[in-house]
Design a protein around this motif. Structure first.
Motif, PDB file in Angstrom:
ATOM      1  N   GLN A 160       0.828  -1.204   0.000  1.00 38.01           N
ATOM      2  CA  GLN A 160       0.000   0.000   0.000  1.00 38.01           C
ATOM      3  C   GLN A 160       0.868   1.262   0.000  1.00 38.01           C
ATOM      4  O   GLN A 160       0.549   2.252  -0.660  1.00 38.01           O
ATOM      5  N   GLY A 161       1.985   1.207   0.717  1.00 34.62           N
ATOM      6  CA  GLY A 161       2.893   2.345   0.745  1.00 34.62           C
ATOM      7  C   GLY A 161       4.008   2.232  -0.275  1.00 34.62           C
ATOM      8  O   GLY A 161       4.956   3.035  -0.253  1.00 34.62           O
ATOM      9  N   GLY A 162       3.931   1.232  -1.145  1.00 34.39           N
ATOM     10  CA  GLY A 162       4.950   1.043  -2.159  1.00 34.39           C
ATOM     11  C   GLY A 162       6.240   0.458  -1.616  1.00 34.39           C
ATOM     12  O   GLY A 162       7.289   0.558  -2.254  1.00 34.39           O
ATOM     13  N   HIS A 163       6.165  -0.187  -0.428  1.00 36.29           N
ATOM     14  CA  HIS A 163       7.367  -0.762   0.183  1.00 36.29           C
ATOM     15  C   HIS A 163       7.632  -2.155  -0.396  1.00 36.29           C
ATOM     16  O   HIS A 163       6.713  -2.963  -0.537  1.00 36.29           O
ATOM     17  N   ALA A 164       8.883  -2.424  -0.707  1.00 35.79           N
ATOM     18  CA  ALA A 164       9.249  -3.737  -1.224  1.00 35.79           C
ATOM     19  C   ALA A 164       9.039  -4.799  -0.150  1.00 35.79           C
ATOM     20  O   ALA A 164       9.094  -4.512   1.052  1.00 35.79           O
ATOM     21  N   GLY A 165       8.774  -6.016  -0.598  1.00 37.98           N
ATOM     22  CA  GLY A 165       8.565  -7.112   0.339  1.00 37.98           C
ATOM     23  C   GLY A 165       9.872  -7.714   0.826  1.00 37.98           C
ATOM     24  O   GLY A 165      10.959  -7.158   0.610  1.00 37.98           O
ATOM     25  N   HIS A 207      -5.788  -2.487  -1.959  1.00 38.32           N
ATOM     26  CA  HIS A 207      -5.311  -2.383  -0.582  1.00 38.32           C
ATOM     27  C   HIS A 207      -6.367  -1.767   0.339  1.00 38.32           C
ATOM     28  O   HIS A 207      -6.193  -1.749   1.555  1.00 38.32           O
ATOM     29  N   GLN A 208      -7.466  -1.280  -0.234  1.00 32.97           N
ATOM     30  CA  GLN A 208      -8.473  -0.581   0.553  1.00 32.97           C
ATOM     31  C   GLN A 208      -9.500  -1.557   1.117  1.00 32.97           C
ATOM     32  O   GLN A 208      -9.822  -2.581   0.508  1.00 32.97           O
ATOM     33  N   SER A 209     -10.041  -1.235   2.290  1.00 33.67           N
ATOM     34  CA  SER A 209     -11.086  -2.038   2.939  1.00 33.67           C
ATOM     35  C   SER A 209     -12.372  -1.212   3.024  1.00 33.67           C
ATOM     36  O   SER A 209     -12.373  -0.001   2.765  1.00 33.67           O
ATOM     37  N   PHE A 210     -13.453  -1.861   3.400  1.00 31.07           N
ATOM     38  CA  PHE A 210     -14.732  -1.155   3.570  1.00 31.07           C
ATOM     39  C   PHE A 210     -14.589  -0.082   4.644  1.00 31.07           C
ATOM     40  O   PHE A 210     -15.052   1.054   4.470  1.00 31.07           O
ATOM     41  N   GLN A 211     -13.944  -0.453   5.752  1.00 29.09           N
ATOM     42  CA  GLN A 211     -13.778   0.492   6.858  1.00 29.09           C
ATOM     43  C   GLN A 211     -12.940   1.696   6.432  1.00 29.09           C
ATOM     44  O   GLN A 211     -13.277   2.842   6.738  1.00 29.09           O
ATOM     45  N   GLY A 212     -11.847   1.422   5.692  1.00 28.36           N
ATOM     46  CA  GLY A 212     -11.010   2.519   5.236  1.00 28.36           C
ATOM     47  C   GLY A 212     -11.717   3.402   4.228  1.00 28.36           C
ATOM     48  O   GLY A 212     -11.565   4.629   4.248  1.00 28.36           O
ATOM     49  N   LEU A 243      -9.465  -5.485   0.012  1.00 26.27           N
ATOM     50  CA  LEU A 243     -10.120  -6.217  -1.067  1.00 26.27           C
ATOM     51  C   LEU A 243      -9.257  -7.383  -1.554  1.00 26.27           C
ATOM     52  O   LEU A 243      -9.770  -8.455  -1.880  1.00 26.27           O
ATOM     53  N   GLY A 244      -7.949  -7.186  -1.618  1.00 23.95           N
ATOM     54  CA  GLY A 244      -7.061  -8.257  -2.071  1.00 23.95           C
ATOM     55  C   GLY A 244      -7.136  -9.476  -1.188  1.00 23.95           C
ATOM     56  O   GLY A 244      -7.168 -10.612  -1.669  1.00 23.95           O
ATOM     57  N   VAL A 245      -7.187  -9.256   0.138  1.00 21.41           N
ATOM     58  CA  VAL A 245      -7.311 -10.375   1.078  1.00 21.41           C
ATOM     59  C   VAL A 245      -8.680 -11.033   0.946  1.00 21.41           C
ATOM     60  O   VAL A 245      -8.823 -12.255   1.077  1.00 21.41           O
TER      61      VAL A 245
END
Length: 320
Positions: free
Chosen positions: A134-139, A163-168, A239-241
């Motif tokens: 979400q922050g563009g950080h490498a894994g 990366h967004q959720s309903f709550q977010g 959403l991805g999860v």
């Protein structure tokens, strides 16, 4: 790095490897590497690989459940033996005899939870990978900075970030209505698939002895209670999860359908239905080796009843 991060590090590495491998595959066939559908399909591929790897454990779970059914009468005898005895000596003796029975028969009452428990680290690893992307950080592995930026910026239908959720989305300014709608639909589908999977087990794949036990009543309560737990907790997941969770639920539903149809619990309604199917095909073999056949009765021929006539009327009919 905390202890949980240390435990999840190798799992996250493998998750990233599978995710990136599917992303490369779908990119090679012409999909946009930054598109949300490409990453969604990669998540689906990750889910299929994880669930396929768990098939041997699932088979062991089914076999263990069969053994648990076989030793149920012996467990009941042990419980009856110490029924009403609440002193510590009796409780320890009952626990010791129960564990000895499990060890002797090679059963494990916790094995039914094993596939779910083994999936949880993958679930949380994907959650952390998404949060990092979400922050563009490498894994920690193959998900480099370029891929992480693509993953973090990927949107479904061009309006719903993975990366967004309903709550977010609800707390965003302005609110992301499209994300809220897609997330709500996903939560309903996840909850419904979870409920239907458990319902087909409870309604078709349990023996009469199990249905008469107090544990069955508790399981029926959980059948209607757990969907509400998933319903409310699902709104906090990206959403991805959710796509991982939904794909996993659909896999479980299909897997349970095949097991209930071909390897049902002895004495259950599903077992009786399977025996009837095999008998119609002449494939049902009893323990003594005899083949059971179901012979369908031929439809009875109906003959029209002839009304009796008098002699004079019969002569007139003959003359005509």
């Amino acid at each position: 790095m905390d202890i949980i991060g240390t435990i999840l590090w190798p799992i996250k590495w493998v998750v990233e490897l599978i995710l990136v491998a599917f992303h490369w595959l779908f990119t090679q066939i012409g999909l946009d590497p930054a598109a949300g559908i490409t990453w969604v399909l990669s998540i689906v591929g990750l889910t299929v690989v994880v669930r396929a790897a768990l098939i041997p454990i699932f088979v062991r779970q089914i076999k263990n459940q069969r053994r648990m059914l076989e030793i149920a009468p012996q467990l009941k005898k042990i419980q009856e033996k110490y029924k009403g005895k609440k002193d510590q000596f009796s409780r320890e003796a009952m626990s010791r005899e129960t564990m000895e029975l499990y060890k002797k028969t090679g059963t494990n009452p916790l094995s039914s939870c094993l596939p779910l428990l083994l999936q949880m680290p993958v679930f949380f690893s994907l959650f952390q990978v998404l949060n990092g992307a979400q922050g563009g950080h490498a894994g920690v592995g193959p998900l480099n900075a370029v891929l992480a930026k693509q993953f973090g910026g990927a949107t479904l239908f061009g309006v719903a970030p993975l990366h967004q959720s309903f709550q977010g989305a609800m707390n965003a300014h302005p609110q992301q209505v499209a994300v809220m709608v897609i997330a709500a639909v996903m939560v309903v589908l996840m909850t419904g698939s979870q409920f239907l999977t458990q319902l087909q087990i409870v309604s078709k794949n349990m023996s009469p002895e199990t249905k008469a036990s107090p544990q069955f009543k508790q399981q029926r309560i959980l059948l209607y209670l757990l969907p509400f737990v998933f319903l409310f907790s699902g709104f906090a997941f990206p959403l991805g999860v959710m796509f991982y969770w939904l794909t996993s639920n659909l896999w479980t539903m299909g897997q349970q359908f095949l097991v209930i149809r071909n390897m049902p619990t002895p004495g259950s309604d599903a077992a009786k239905a399977r025996e009837a199917r095999l008998a119609r095909k002449g494939k049902l073999v009893q323990e003594d080796g005899a083949v059971v056949l179901t012979v369908e009765e031929a439809p009875k021929k109906t003959t029209q009843r002839v009304q009796p006539v008098s002699k004079n009327r019969a002569k007139k009919q003959a003359g005509n």
